[in-house]
Design a protein around this motif. Structure first.
Motif, short mmCIF file in Angstrom:
data_model
loop_
_atom_site.label_atom_id
_atom_site.label_comp_id
_atom_site.label_asym_id
_atom_site.label_seq_id
_atom_site.Cartn_x
_atom_site.Cartn_y
_atom_site.Cartn_z
N LEU A 15 -4.18 -1.96 -2.74
CA LEU A 15 -3.55 -2.54 -3.91
C LEU A 15 -2.18 -1.92 -4.12
N ASN A 16 -1.25 -2.70 -4.55
CA ASN A 16 0.05 -2.15 -4.91
C ASN A 16 -0.13 -1.25 -6.12
N VAL A 17 0.31 -0.01 -6.01
CA VAL A 17 0.06 0.96 -7.08
C VAL A 17 1.27 1.08 -8.00
N ALA A 18 2.38 1.57 -7.48
CA ALA A 18 3.58 1.75 -8.28
C ALA A 18 4.75 1.97 -7.33
N ARG A 19 5.94 1.60 -7.77
CA ARG A 19 7.11 1.83 -6.92
C ARG A 19 7.33 3.32 -6.70
N HIS A 20 7.13 4.08 -7.74
CA HIS A 20 7.34 5.53 -7.65
C HIS A 20 6.11 6.22 -8.26
N PRO A 21 5.15 6.57 -7.42
CA PRO A 21 3.88 7.11 -7.93
C PRO A 21 3.97 8.58 -8.31
N ASN A 73 14.19 5.45 -11.20
CA ASN A 73 14.42 4.08 -11.67
C ASN A 73 15.86 3.85 -12.08
N ALA A 74 16.51 4.89 -12.60
CA ALA A 74 17.88 4.73 -13.11
C ALA A 74 18.94 4.94 -12.03
N PHE A 75 18.64 5.81 -11.03
CA PHE A 75 19.64 6.14 -10.02
C PHE A 75 19.15 5.94 -8.59
N GLY A 76 17.83 5.80 -8.40
CA GLY A 76 17.29 5.69 -7.06
C GLY A 76 17.11 7.04 -6.38
N ILE A 77 17.34 8.11 -7.11
CA ILE A 77 17.16 9.47 -6.61
C ILE A 77 16.43 10.28 -7.67
N ARG A 116 0.78 -1.22 0.00
CA ARG A 116 0.00 0.00 0.00
C ARG A 116 0.82 1.28 0.00
N GLN A 117 2.12 1.20 -0.24
CA GLN A 117 2.93 2.38 -0.04
C GLN A 117 2.55 3.52 -0.98
N GLU A 118 1.97 3.19 -2.15
CA GLU A 118 1.67 4.26 -3.09
C GLU A 118 0.31 4.88 -2.90
N SER A 119 -0.49 4.36 -1.99
CA SER A 119 -1.81 4.95 -1.78
C SER A 119 -1.67 6.38 -1.33
N GLN A 120 -2.48 7.24 -1.92
CA GLN A 120 -2.42 8.66 -1.57
C GLN A 120 -3.48 9.03 -0.53
N THR A 121 -4.07 8.03 0.14
CA THR A 121 -5.12 8.30 1.12
C THR A 121 -4.57 9.10 2.29
N THR A 122 -5.31 10.07 2.73
CA THR A 122 -4.92 10.86 3.89
C THR A 122 -5.88 10.60 5.03
N SER A 123 -5.40 10.90 6.24
CA SER A 123 -6.25 10.67 7.40
C SER A 123 -7.49 11.51 7.36
N VAL A 173 11.00 3.76 0.97
CA VAL A 173 9.90 4.46 0.32
C VAL A 173 10.41 5.74 -0.32
N VAL A 174 10.16 5.91 -1.61
CA VAL A 174 10.56 7.13 -2.30
C VAL A 174 9.38 8.08 -2.33
N GLU A 175 9.57 9.26 -1.80
CA GLU A 175 8.47 10.20 -1.74
C GLU A 175 8.13 10.71 -3.12
N ASP A 176 6.85 10.91 -3.36
CA ASP A 176 6.38 11.54 -4.58
C ASP A 176 6.52 13.04 -4.42
N PRO A 177 7.33 13.71 -5.25
CA PRO A 177 7.52 15.14 -5.09
C PRO A 177 6.26 15.94 -5.32
N ASN A 178 5.26 15.30 -5.94
CA ASN A 178 4.00 15.99 -6.18
C ASN A 178 3.03 15.80 -5.04
N THR A 179 3.46 15.09 -3.98
CA THR A 179 2.57 14.81 -2.86
C THR A 179 3.08 15.51 -1.62
N ASP A 180 2.19 16.11 -0.87
CA ASP A 180 2.63 16.77 0.34
C ASP A 180 3.05 15.74 1.38
#
Length: 869
Positions: A234-240, A411-415, A4-11, A36-43
């Protein structure tokens, strides 16, 4: 990685969720967050919540631990409650009392309590008479206080104050304990403290909440517990990357606040992220339904034996938790789904549908579901959504450049940012992928850990041979195309990207491919798009897929491929005369700096050649070697002064000879009964137009920029199908043939820049279909009296010609505006209100006096643009 790491659900999205995370768990979670890689588009809040929710479900062994006195309610209330919890997917532990041995609580039960997120304690009249139950309660309260567990008490035919104060039957039980356990009063005291604390928790009282009705009571309990328990995500994506915005678009279409049943579609090309978005949306909203199901890969599964039946079984299990359900046929499954789900508020995701039979077998119609239900369908074929009758559809757009770079770099560098030496190469890959998430992920993973040399080599290879893993996904969209539509797709991919849609339709229609319906099918599958200028567009990777399909048919012998477009390979085939009958289309578009001489004999074996472009090429030899099947012949910068008589053109649909050296198109009349477009744009040596007697199907004639043209052949009046005539810039053209007035189908006529044209034929008004007349800069002094018959005219440009006086121009205007009241010297026309269709009138630079403006100009109800500058 957690499911569930990619779920964008908030409390904040879960108003009924009240939890206190176990400090021990929080520490573990922090350690795991390293992955876990943070999505830069997500707060930050959104990411943190999604991650916590993800791990919470996997951390607990059970959602609910049931504590109860078996003798009181094992076979009635508690059994019904247990079944209801399991039915909605809540993992519930219920102890089998008959397996108990000894006087102390077992390790198994201790582990079950500690591994459960919620403990439901059913306080009944005999609860306190069980030392086992009281020991369970002590451990439950301990876990609540130290590990963030939730304790939910149920007061089943008992008063909460009796539990809190150990009164009534609870007092009787404790009187016995104090008599029996005088040597272990600390244990008794722990029981008292646990009972008091548990009774102080917010819970449910059968008598006050449901007036004693157990079924209603259980429904309320299950509803609240469902809110407390995180749904299995559901598993969404490694890097959403970029998911938030796209999920919000889908949620807007779902309009969750309404009580109607809504079906929403997500569509787009393969690899664009349709499934990812659908799963992320599912994770965010599935908690608010009585049941939910996400059916992935429907197209693939339904092609397997009994695939649709298995999907029906999964749907019923997901929503109803019906174990060991066996469906014998699709028809039986349809009936079961309709009957069992009828009236329930459910969420269903149907991923990758490509056939109406799949939709009918799984969701039938909106009448199957209860108010507030939602269905999300993903597909590559927009037409599926139209047939399904969706309430809204979302076409997934490509990632922007910044999003693309971040996804690729992760995906190419992990950063998020590339290594300094790889910056330009990363940008190169990003541009190649054109915002397609699949390609960015595949190529990023492939290049991970490789050297700069390997990166450069792979980029060079991609220009000729697309990556196989990307191709496999993209090609799924082509599987059910018929041969004609596939030919259309391949022709566009190889030759026609960026060209006018209507122009290409004429070419392909001449090839017998039915392009009108073909274009619609390709557009609905997101294989082709039409831009705002009516140009054909195709994602670069889709284009490369089409070209690779051609290349792989004969990877080492280009002359045996059906289509040739790659510069070096085309030159090689033509110079070595290795073309074969397999070749259907060939393009060689040279620059003016290249001086290439080729022999016509190179085309001898290309008997089935239907599309040919040889711009800036010098051909020598007999033209009888060229294919008799040509439908489109494009030869810009042709050095010939006329087309040879032995050049067979009878099947030609489009002849494009722009910037040619032609003085005349052909010397003797040619019978070109299929020709629809003749483009002689900027053929500056052309002195006269060809004889059109044997060209009955011509629709578009372009003579723009033919500065030596002095006359148009009288036979032009025979072109009954001509809809567009362009004579712009023919500055030496003096007169138009009288027969031009016979062009009853002509819609657009461009005379702009024909500086020596002084008059139009008197019968000009017979061209009733004319909607656009562009005649700025011509030398005309008088419009014919029949001009007022052009009732369909919408655009008229008559600017320029400054030498005309106000009186001569207004006389001209009067004769057009009011043909019944001709007065060549009148300054004001009697009426102009009859021009009902006119939308644009350009009279700029006409030297009009103030009193020369028509008095009833305001009566032109369709007029939108007026230029009197």
């Amino acid at each position: 990685m957690d499911d569930r790491q990619e779920s964008q659900t908030t409390s904040s999205a879960r108003p009924c969720l009240k939890r206190k995370l176990d400090p021990e768990f929080q520490g573990q979670n922090q350690a795991r967050k390293i992955l876990v890689v943070e999505d830069p588009n997500t707060d930050v809040q959104s990411n943190s919540t999604a991650t916590s929710a993800s791990f919470s479900r996997s951390y607990w062994n059970y959602d609910v631990f049931l504590s109860f006195r078996g003798e009181d309610n094992r076979k009635n209330f508690t059994d019904h409650l247990y079944s209801a919890l399991v039915r909605v997917g809540i993992r519930t532990f219920r102890d089998d009392e008959e397996l108990r041995r000894g006087k102390t609580i077992s390790t198994e039960l201790l582990n079950a309590i500690r591994g459960s997120r919620i403990s439901i304690v059913v306080f009944s009249k005999g609860y306190a008479s069980s030392r086992w139950c009281l020991d369970e309660l002590v451990e439950i309260v301990h876990c609540r206080n130290t590990k963030g567990h939730t304790l939910l008490p149920i007061f089943y035919h008992v008063d909460p104050s009796d539990v809190r104060k150990q009164a009534g039957t609870f007092a009787e039980a404790f009187a016995r304990y104090e008599e029996w356990l005088q040597t272990d009063m600390e244990r008794v005291q722990r029981w008292r403290v646990a009972l008091t604390e548990a009774a102080n928790c917010s819970g449910w009282n059968l008598e006050s909440l449901a007036n004693g009705y157990e079924s209603s009571f259980i429904e309320k309990i299950v509803a609240q517990v469902s809110c407390e328990v995180e749904p299995i995500g559901l598993n969404v994506a490694r890097h959403p990357i970029g998911i938030n915005y796209r999920v919000d678009r889908v949620k807007d279409l779902l309009d969750l606040g309404t009580s109607d049943v809504r079906i929403v579609g997500i569509y787009g090309m393969g690899g664009i992220g349709k499934t990812t978005i659908a799963k992320a949306a599912y994770n965010q909203i599935c908690y608010g339904f009585e049941g939910s199901s996400c059916l992935l890969n429907i197209k693939e599964i339904s092609e397997q034996p009994n695939g649709l039946v298995r999907l029906q079984e999964q749907l019923l299990y997901d929503i109803l938790k019906m174990k060991n359900l066996k469906i014998d046929s699709v028809d039986q499954g349809i009936n079961l789904i309709e009957k069992r789900i009828h009236g329930k508020r459910v969420l269903v995701v149907l991923d990758d549908v490509d056939d109406m039979g799949q939709l009918h077998a799984l969701v039938g119609n909106s009448e199957w579901f209860g108010p507030g239900s939602r269905v999300i369908a993903t597909t590559r074929d927009e037409h599926m959504l139209i047939k399904l009758g969706v309430h809204g559809k979302y076409k997934v757009e490509e990632l922007g450049e910044e999003e693309s770079l971040q996804l690729f770099n992760l995906n190419a560098f992990g950063i998020r940012h590339p290594k300094e030496d790889y910056l330009e190469l990363s940008i190169g890959v990003m541009k190649y992928c054109r915002g397609l998430p699949l390609a960015l992920e595949v190529l990023g993973s492939f290049l991970l850990g490789r050297s700069i040399g390997e990166w450069k080599s792979e980029l060079e290879k991609l220009q000729k041979i697309p990556h196989h893993q990307i191709q496999e996904i993209l090609r799924i969209s082509l599987k059910s195309l018929d041969d004609g539509t596939m030919d259309i797709f391949l022709d566009i991919a190889c030759f026609f990207v960026g060209m006018d849609k209507e122009y290409v339709i004429k070419i392909l229609d001449g090839c017998g491919f039915f392009p009108v319906i073909g274009f619609n099918i390709l557009a609905q599958r997101s294989l082709v798009t039409i831009d705002h200028k009516n140009k054909l567009r195709m994602h670069d990777l889709i284009r490369d897929m089409g070209r690779e399909i051609i290349r792989e048919k004969s990877p080492n012998l280009p002359g045996k491929r059906s289509r040739l477009w790659f510069h070096e390979e085309v030159l090689n085939v033509l110079r070595n005369h290795t073309g074969s009958k397999t070749v259907e289309a060939l393009i060689l578009n040279l620059s003016e700096l290249e001086d290439v001489n080729l022999e016509t004999e190179a085309f001898t074996n290309m008997k089935n050649l239907r599309l040919l472009q040889i711009n800036v090429v010098h051909l020598t030899g007999s033209y009888e070697h060229l294919s008799k099947e040509l439908r489109w012949f494009c030869w810009h910068k042709c050095s010939l002064t006329f087309l040879p008589q032995n050049f067979y053109l009878e099947n030609l649909v489009i002849l494009d000879m722009q910037h040619s050296n032609l003085k005349q198109v052909w010397k003797k009349n040619k019978i070109l009964k299929k020709l629809k477009v003749l483009n002689l744009n900027n053929s500056k040596y052309l002195t006269k137009s060809p004889d059109f007697s044997q060209v009955p199907q011509l629709e578009i004639l372009i003579l723009e920029g033919c500065i030596s043209l002095v006359q148009v052949h009288e036979s032009i009046g025979n072109l009954k199908r001509l809809i567009s005539l362009n004579l712009e810039g023919c500055k030496n053209l003096r007169n138009l043939p009288r027969s031009i007035s016979n062009l009853k189908s002509l819609e657009t006529f461009n005379l702009s820049g024909c500086l020596k044209v002084e008059k139009l034929p008197e019968e000009f008004g017979n061209m009733m279909a004319l909607t656009e007349l562009l005649a700025d800069g011509i030398a005309i002094k008088q419009l014919p009296s029949s001009f007022g018959l052009l009732k369909n005219l919408k655009t008229l440009l008559l600017s320029g010609c400054k030498e005309q006086s106000s009186k001569s121009w207004l006389s001209l205007l009067s004769s057009w505006m009011s043909p019944k009241s001709l007065n060549p010297v009148s300054l004001l026309p009697a009426s102009i209100s009859g021009l009902r269709s006119l939308t644009t009138l350009d009279l700029s630079e006409r030297n009009l006096s103030e009193d020369g403006i028509p008095i009833d100009l305001g009566n032109l109800s369709s007029l939108r643009n007026l230029d009197l500058s």
